[in-house]
Each structure stands twice: as C-alpha cells, then as structure tokens.
Design an enzyme around this catalytic site. Structure first.
Site, PDB file in Angstrom:
ATOM      1  N   ARG A  18       0.840  -1.206   0.000  1.00  0.00           N
ATOM      2  CA  ARG A  18       0.000   0.000   0.000  1.00  0.00           C
ATOM      3  C   ARG A  18       0.869   1.247   0.000  1.00  0.00           C
ATOM      4  O   ARG A  18       1.826   1.358   0.747  1.00  0.00           O
ATOM      5  CB  ARG A  18      -0.905   0.017   1.222  1.00  0.00           C
ATOM      6  CG  ARG A  18      -1.623   1.367   1.324  1.00  0.00           C
ATOM      7  CD  ARG A  18      -2.942   1.313   1.888  1.00  0.00           C
ATOM      8  NE  ARG A  18      -3.561   2.629   1.865  1.00  0.00           N
ATOM      9  CZ  ARG A  18      -4.533   2.972   2.661  1.00  0.00           C
ATOM     10  NH1 ARG A  18      -5.001   2.112   3.538  1.00  0.00           N
ATOM     11  NH2 ARG A  18      -5.066   4.165   2.582  1.00  0.00           N
TER      12      ARG A  18
ATOM     13  N   ARG B 268      -6.196   0.884  -3.702  1.00  0.00           N
ATOM     14  CA  ARG B 268      -5.158   0.378  -2.797  1.00  0.00           C
ATOM     15  C   ARG B 268      -5.060  -1.135  -2.834  1.00  0.00           C
ATOM     16  O   ARG B 268      -6.037  -1.826  -3.090  1.00  0.00           O
ATOM     17  CB  ARG B 268      -5.408   0.853  -1.372  1.00  0.00           C
ATOM     18  CG  ARG B 268      -6.784   0.479  -0.865  1.00  0.00           C
ATOM     19  CD  ARG B 268      -7.241   1.334   0.262  1.00  0.00           C
ATOM     20  NE  ARG B 268      -7.536   2.660  -0.235  1.00  0.00           N
ATOM     21  CZ  ARG B 268      -8.154   3.596   0.434  1.00  0.00           C
ATOM     22  NH1 ARG B 268      -8.533   3.393   1.653  1.00  0.00           N
ATOM     23  NH2 ARG B 268      -8.398   4.769  -0.086  1.00  0.00           N
TER      24      ARG B 268
ATOM     25  N   ASP C 156      -6.377  -2.207   2.558  1.00  0.00           N
ATOM     26  CA  ASP C 156      -6.840  -1.194   3.498  1.00  0.00           C
ATOM     27  C   ASP C 156      -7.345  -1.937   4.726  1.00  0.00           C
ATOM     28  O   ASP C 156      -8.237  -2.793   4.615  1.00  0.00           O
ATOM     29  CB  ASP C 156      -7.961  -0.369   2.864  1.00  0.00           C
ATOM     30  CG  ASP C 156      -8.379   0.818   3.703  1.00  0.00           C
ATOM     31  OD1 ASP C 156      -7.548   1.321   4.485  1.00  0.00           O
ATOM     32  OD2 ASP C 156      -9.535   1.260   3.563  1.00  0.00           O
TER      33      ASP C 156
ATOM     34  N   ASP D 139      -8.856  -0.995   8.372  1.00  0.00           N
ATOM     35  CA  ASP D 139      -9.340   0.073   9.245  1.00  0.00           C
ATOM     36  C   ASP D 139      -9.782  -0.503  10.580  1.00  0.00           C
ATOM     37  O   ASP D 139     -10.572  -1.458  10.622  1.00  0.00           O
ATOM     38  CB  ASP D 139     -10.533   0.795   8.611  1.00  0.00           C
ATOM     39  CG  ASP D 139     -10.138   1.689   7.451  1.00  0.00           C
ATOM     40  OD1 ASP D 139      -8.974   2.138   7.424  1.00  0.00           O
ATOM     41  OD2 ASP D 139     -10.993   1.946   6.588  1.00  0.00           O
TER      42      ASP D 139
END
Length: 182
Positions: A92, A101, A104, A106
């Site tokens: 990334r 990307r 990811d 989160d």
C-alpha cells in the site's frame, strides 16, 4: 510451593474492516486474515463483498470488502500501527486520499473505547455511514453498537439501505493457499 501463574494480559475485541482493489485483492485479503492471527485471536471473518468505489479518483476497479473480529492484548495504538505495517507489507502506498489500494485495514472499534486523536479515532469516524463496512460487520455482530451514538450495525444498515453492498461471497475463505502478496 509453586508460584501462581501470572494473570492473562487484558484483552479486547476489535473489529477491523478489510478492503482491496489493486493487484490480487482476493489473495491479499486472504493473506491479511492470516496475518491478523499474529496480532491476536481471529474470532470471526465476514463474507466477502464486491462493491463500487466510494469517493476518490474516477475509474477505480471495484473493491473487495470484508471484516474480522480480533481478540487482542495489543493496546489500540499498537494494533493500528501493526495494521498499517501489514498494509505496507502488502504494497500500500498513501499518495491520494481514497485512492485505489492493495490493502486497506481500518480499525473500526476497539472494545467500547472512544478516542478523538489525530493518530487514532475510535470508533472509525465514517464506519456507521458506509454500507460496505456495515454489511461485513453485520455478518459478525448485527448488534454491535457504535460507542458514540449507540446505534447498532443492523439499525444503521436499515437507515442507509443495502443497495451499495454488491455481490456477497460467504465461501471466500474455504480452502485456499495463502501466499504472501505480490
């Protein structure tokens, strides 16, 4: 006399959103789930959803999205750092907000903790507004509540609608080789 064993370190349940739309998204997400096991005990992984990109530059490929529940002894800032390290390991690059990307990860919630710091915001500030995050979370825990608003994942999805969720694949983790991302 034998000394008593030290108590287990405190643990917390964290919910993590996973997404990818560059390279080999499916392979990278499978690899990421495997890597999460080094950060704690993976309690569950959602189905995989294919969704159109939201925001960001036009012309991006669709995303693959999922979520994982992780029981961890890492404090939230260390967990976030470890998630960012996995993103970097998967290639990334952070050049443009909401750009395509390779991976990811989160941190959506960490126990019931709330935090409003530039380096770490909990719960994730936009999670309860994004069906592509909430759909996978619903697979894991439809009653999971936003620590700020108290709204459940299920109620948020009813409020937002599920039209943006796209295809759902509940079998994506069954019997696969987990090579490192390329």
């Amino acid at each position: 006399m034998t000394a008593p064993l030290p108590p287990d370190p405190p643990h917390a349940d964290a919910f993590i959103a996973l997404g990818a739309n560059l390279g080999d998204p499916l392979g990278t997400l499978r690899w990421a789930v495997t890597q999460l096991g080094a950060l704690g005990r993976v309690q569950g992984v959602s189905a995989l959803y294919r969704t159109a990109p939201v925001g960001g530059p036009p012309g991006q490929p669709d995303y693959l999205n999922a979520a994982a529940q992780l029981r961890t002894t890492l404090p939230p800032d260390a967990l976030l750092g470890a998630l960012h390290a996995l993103e970097a390991q998967a290639g990334r690059e952070r050049h443009e907000r909401w750009a395509a990307r390779t991976l990811d990860l989160d941190l959506i919630t960490y126990a019931d903790l709330t935090c409003d710091d530039p380096a770490l915001t909990l719960p994730h500030p936009r999670a309860w507004e994004r069906p592509f995050v909430l759909g996978p979370l619903r697979d894991l825990n439809p009653d999971l509540r936003c620590p700020v608003s108290g709204e459940s994942v299920q109620d948020a999805l009813q409020r937002l609608g599920t039209g943006e969720l796209g295809q759902r694949d509940p079998t994506w983790l069954r019997s696969w080789p987990a090579p490192p991302p390329s």
